[in-house]
Design a protein around this motif. Structure first.
Motif, mmCIF file in Angstrom:
data_model
loop_
_atom_site.group_PDB
_atom_site.id
_atom_site.type_symbol
_atom_site.label_atom_id
_atom_site.label_comp_id
_atom_site.label_asym_id
_atom_site.label_seq_id
_atom_site.Cartn_x
_atom_site.Cartn_y
_atom_site.Cartn_z
ATOM 1 N N SER A 232 0.812 -1.218 0.000
ATOM 2 C CA SER A 232 0.000 0.000 0.000
ATOM 3 C C SER A 232 0.844 1.266 0.000
ATOM 4 O O SER A 232 0.321 2.371 0.070
ATOM 5 C CB SER A 232 -0.944 0.010 1.213
ATOM 6 O OG SER A 232 -0.222 0.022 2.422
ATOM 7 N N LEU A 233 2.183 1.102 -0.078
ATOM 8 C CA LEU A 233 3.072 2.259 -0.032
ATOM 9 C C LEU A 233 2.857 3.230 -1.200
ATOM 10 O O LEU A 233 2.850 4.447 -0.981
ATOM 11 C CB LEU A 233 4.528 1.808 0.032
ATOM 12 C CG LEU A 233 5.577 2.926 0.128
ATOM 13 C CD1 LEU A 233 5.322 3.824 1.328
ATOM 14 C CD2 LEU A 233 6.985 2.326 0.198
ATOM 15 N N PRO A 234 2.679 2.770 -2.446
ATOM 16 C CA PRO A 234 2.442 3.737 -3.533
ATOM 17 C C PRO A 234 1.218 4.619 -3.277
ATOM 18 O O PRO A 234 1.269 5.828 -3.516
ATOM 19 C CB PRO A 234 2.239 2.842 -4.752
ATOM 20 C CG PRO A 234 2.991 1.601 -4.447
ATOM 21 C CD PRO A 234 2.813 1.385 -2.975
ATOM 22 N N HIS A 235 0.147 3.995 -2.802
ATOM 23 C CA HIS A 235 -1.051 4.788 -2.513
ATOM 24 C C HIS A 235 -0.771 5.783 -1.384
ATOM 25 O O HIS A 235 -1.167 6.953 -1.473
ATOM 26 C CB HIS A 235 -2.206 3.858 -2.118
ATOM 27 C CG HIS A 235 -3.471 4.592 -1.767
ATOM 28 N ND1 HIS A 235 -4.424 4.938 -2.712
ATOM 29 C CD2 HIS A 235 -3.932 5.078 -0.587
ATOM 30 C CE1 HIS A 235 -5.413 5.584 -2.120
ATOM 31 N NE2 HIS A 235 -5.141 5.679 -0.832
ATOM 32 N N PHE A 236 -0.078 5.337 -0.341
ATOM 33 C CA PHE A 236 0.211 6.219 0.786
ATOM 34 C C PHE A 236 1.163 7.345 0.378
ATOM 35 O O PHE A 236 1.098 8.449 0.927
ATOM 36 C CB PHE A 236 0.789 5.425 1.959
ATOM 37 C CG PHE A 236 -0.260 4.958 2.932
ATOM 38 C CD1 PHE A 236 -0.416 5.563 4.167
ATOM 39 C CD2 PHE A 236 -1.110 3.924 2.593
ATOM 40 C CE1 PHE A 236 -1.385 5.146 5.050
ATOM 41 C CE2 PHE A 236 -2.082 3.488 3.459
ATOM 42 C CZ PHE A 236 -2.236 4.096 4.704
ATOM 43 N N THR A 237 2.046 7.069 -0.549
ATOM 44 C CA THR A 237 2.940 8.120 -1.044
ATOM 45 C C THR A 237 2.133 9.223 -1.736
ATOM 46 O O THR A 237 2.340 10.421 -1.480
ATOM 47 C CB THR A 237 3.970 7.532 -2.020
ATOM 48 O OG1 THR A 237 4.797 6.604 -1.324
ATOM 49 C CG2 THR A 237 4.848 8.626 -2.605
ATOM 50 N N ASP A 238 1.214 8.816 -2.597
ATOM 51 C CA ASP A 238 0.358 9.799 -3.273
ATOM 52 C C ASP A 238 -0.516 10.544 -2.270
ATOM 53 O O ASP A 238 -0.687 11.764 -2.363
ATOM 54 C CB ASP A 238 -0.528 9.099 -4.307
ATOM 55 C CG ASP A 238 0.270 8.504 -5.459
ATOM 56 O OD1 ASP A 238 1.459 8.855 -5.599
ATOM 57 O OD2 ASP A 238 -0.295 7.674 -6.203
ATOM 58 N N LEU A 239 -1.068 9.793 -1.326
ATOM 59 C CA LEU A 239 -1.939 10.394 -0.311
ATOM 60 C C LEU A 239 -1.187 11.404 0.539
ATOM 61 O O LEU A 239 -1.656 12.532 0.754
ATOM 62 C CB LEU A 239 -2.523 9.290 0.572
ATOM 63 C CG LEU A 239 -3.298 9.724 1.825
ATOM 64 C CD1 LEU A 239 -4.526 10.529 1.451
ATOM 65 C CD2 LEU A 239 -3.681 8.505 2.666
ATOM 66 N N THR A 240 -0.003 11.026 1.005
ATOM 67 C CA THR A 240 0.774 11.919 1.865
ATOM 68 C C THR A 240 1.229 13.159 1.110
ATOM 69 O O THR A 240 1.195 14.282 1.651
ATOM 70 C CB THR A 240 1.987 11.174 2.436
ATOM 71 O OG1 THR A 240 1.546 10.003 3.141
ATOM 72 C CG2 THR A 240 2.779 12.066 3.389
ATOM 73 N N THR A 241 1.658 12.985 -0.135
ATOM 74 C CA THR A 241 2.065 14.140 -0.945
ATOM 75 C C THR A 241 0.906 15.114 -1.120
ATOM 76 O O THR A 241 1.080 16.338 -1.007
ATOM 77 C CB THR A 241 2.564 13.673 -2.316
ATOM 78 O OG1 THR A 241 3.643 12.745 -2.142
ATOM 79 C CG2 THR A 241 3.046 14.850 -3.151
ATOM 80 N N ASP A 303 -3.715 -1.138 6.534
ATOM 81 C CA ASP A 303 -3.223 -0.377 5.393
ATOM 82 C C ASP A 303 -1.923 0.348 5.730
ATOM 83 O O ASP A 303 -1.003 0.409 4.925
ATOM 84 C CB ASP A 303 -4.283 0.626 4.927
ATOM 85 C CG ASP A 303 -5.531 -0.065 4.415
ATOM 86 O OD1 ASP A 303 -5.401 -1.108 3.754
ATOM 87 O OD2 ASP A 303 -6.647 0.435 4.695
ATOM 88 N N ALA A 304 -1.850 0.915 6.940
ATOM 89 C CA ALA A 304 -0.622 1.579 7.368
ATOM 90 C C ALA A 304 0.494 0.573 7.574
ATOM 91 O O ALA A 304 1.669 0.851 7.273
ATOM 92 C CB ALA A 304 -0.875 2.363 8.659
ATOM 93 N N MET A 305 0.159 -0.615 8.069
ATOM 94 C CA MET A 305 1.177 -1.657 8.251
ATOM 95 C C MET A 305 1.735 -2.101 6.909
ATOM 96 O O MET A 305 2.939 -2.339 6.768
ATOM 97 C CB MET A 305 0.571 -2.838 9.009
ATOM 98 C CG MET A 305 0.155 -2.510 10.436
ATOM 99 S SD MET A 305 -0.726 -3.866 11.234
ATOM 100 C CE MET A 305 0.542 -5.092 11.326
ATOM 101 N N ARG A 306 0.863 -2.223 5.895
ATOM 102 C CA ARG A 306 1.319 -2.655 4.583
ATOM 103 C C ARG A 306 2.068 -1.555 3.837
ATOM 104 O O ARG A 306 2.652 -1.807 2.788
ATOM 105 C CB ARG A 306 0.130 -3.150 3.753
ATOM 106 C CG ARG A 306 -0.277 -4.573 4.080
ATOM 107 C CD ARG A 306 -1.290 -5.075 3.051
ATOM 108 N NE ARG A 306 -2.523 -4.320 3.145
ATOM 109 C CZ ARG A 306 -3.519 -4.634 3.970
ATOM 110 N NH1 ARG A 306 -3.405 -5.669 4.772
ATOM 111 N NH2 ARG A 306 -4.621 -3.918 3.997
#
Length: 428
Positions: A232-241, A303-306
């Motif tokens: 889920s890191l790609p999604h979290f990267t977009d979300l955080t940006t 999701d945060a763990m992944r």
């Protein structure tokens, strides 16, 4: 972290007619009778009541107090027989004092400075309870600016979230949810399904956050976690940006932020962005289910763990969200909380500490006044310190968050340049 302090504005020198010319601060034995003449027994001026055991005016009352506290000896320049009147009472202090003593004024009835100050504070508290607390025009304007800035820079519908790279969950994750077509929205987030550990499908009930969270940590298979991590890191990267850009735009909308030098603006943003994002997400947190309900998408702890985050951060973060959400803050209180976090004078790199400190104190006092003026609950006086405690808790998570993001970047270089810039400790 330095605990936030509020320097209250200086009290008015005279709350009522208290002090040297006050009325009634030491008149503990005032027993005025209607048929007595209302004249000062010292000088003949109009009396305001019994002071120190005698009927006197305000002038002679104050003179007696000062004379009794003054160590110097008084002497009459004439024959110690001056007639004291309203017009000449300042001419001979010695005879005026003797007249005070002769009519029965008593030194032992004079209250100490500490006792006078204590009574002054008691009167102030009584008036605060009797008179409704109101926001000043300046405070009203500050709140309006903050709310407007928040609404302009952050879409509470989270419509943009569907444009991020897909949130790649395990096929069993959140399978108990009723998923709507196209949007990916889960309509009944009461259960979360974990992958099987021994061939038996199990579920974790998120309506019991504490027990389910501990169970999730203890029972997660390490081999499964290793295989699923970073999905889920790609999604979290977009979300955080996306969230970082919102925080930057929010800050630039504020006049008190724009007036700071650019170096301090950058330092404040680096220090506060994670905390403000936490506050943003708390607005979407469901304290019953433990789910972040962000419009078309919903997030759970897995999701945060992944994305690669670990329990050292997730444990306190989860507790923080439950604690803050249960306060049921107004939108105004949320945005004031964001602004207080932003204007923290002890962030690394800040140079204009006094300016930032004054801004933070102004915002903190505005929050305290808002609670007193707008809240009606009996326990409202506890809300402000609870919010301050949440701000302190966020500061304690900030350093761990930075460590974990850098660790994730070392293992899986997916973190965006803007995200790295925000968490970096170097200069701009």
């Amino acid at each position: 972290m330095c605990i936030l302090q509020i320097r209250m504005s200086k009290e008015m020198e005279e709350l009522s007619p208290l002090g040297d010319s006050g009325h009634g601060d030491e008149s503990e034995e005032e027993t005025e009778e209607d048929d007595e003449p209302k004249i000062c027994q010292v000088c003949g001026d109009k009396s305001t009541g019994y002071h120190f055991n005698a009927m006197t005016c305000e002038g002679c009352k104050g003179f007696f107090r000062r004379a009794m506290k003054r160590p110097a000896q008084l002497s009459c320049p004439f024959q110690n027989a001056c007639v004291i009147t309203k017009s000449n009472r300042r001419q001979c202090q010695s005879c005026r004092l003797q007249k005070c003593l002769s009519i029965g004024m008593k030194r032992e009835l004079i209250m100490s400075d500490e006792a006078v100050e204590k009574r002054r504070l008691q009167i102030k508290r009584k008036r605060m309870h009797e008179e409704p607390v109101m926001l000043s025009p300046q405070q009203e304007a500050a709140i309006e600016e903050l709310v407007t800035a928040h609404q302009k820079t952050f879409d509470m519908t989270c419509a943009q979230f569907i444009q991020f790279r897909p949130l790649d969950r395990d096929q069993n994750s959140m399978s108990e949810y009723s998923r709507e077509p196209k949007t990916g929205r889960y309509s009944n987030p009461t259960m979360h399904t974990r992958p099987p550990e021994d061939g038996v499908q199990r579920t974790v009930n998120l309506s019991s956050p504490s027990s389910s969270f501990q169970s999730l940590k203890k029972n997660t298979d390490k081999r499964w976690l290793k295989g699923a991590i970073f999905t889920s890191l790609p999604h979290f990267t977009d979300l955080t940006t996306y969230m970082i850009k919102n925080v930057i735009n929010f800050s630039k909308t504020l006049e008190m932020f724009r007036t700071l030098i650019i170096e301090d603006q950058i330092s404040l943003l680096k220090g506060a962005t994670f905390e403000i994002i936490l506050i943003h997400f708390n607005m979407f947190f469901n304290e019953v289910t433990g789910i972040w309900e962000c419009g078309p998408l919903q997030y759970c702890l897995d999701d945060a763990m992944r994305a690669g985050f670990q329990q050292h951060l997730l444990d306190p973060m989860m507790n923080f969200h439950y604690t803050l959400r249960k306060l049921h803050l107004h939108e105004e209180e949320y945005v004031l909380m964001q602004a207080i976090s932003l204007f923290s004078p002890d962030r690394p790199g800040v140079t204009q500490h006094n300016v930032v400190d004054r801004n933070q104190e102004t915002l903190a006092l505005t929050l305290k006044t808002y609670i007193e003026a707008k809240r009606a609950e009996p326990e409202k006086h506890l809300l402000y310190p609870k919010i301050m405690a949440c701000l302190t808790e966020m500061r304690s998570m900030n350093e761990e968050y930075t460590k974990q993001v850098l660790k994730i970047q070392d293992i899986q270089p997916e973190v965006s340049p803007l995200w790295l810039e925000i968490i970096s400790k170097d200069g701009c």
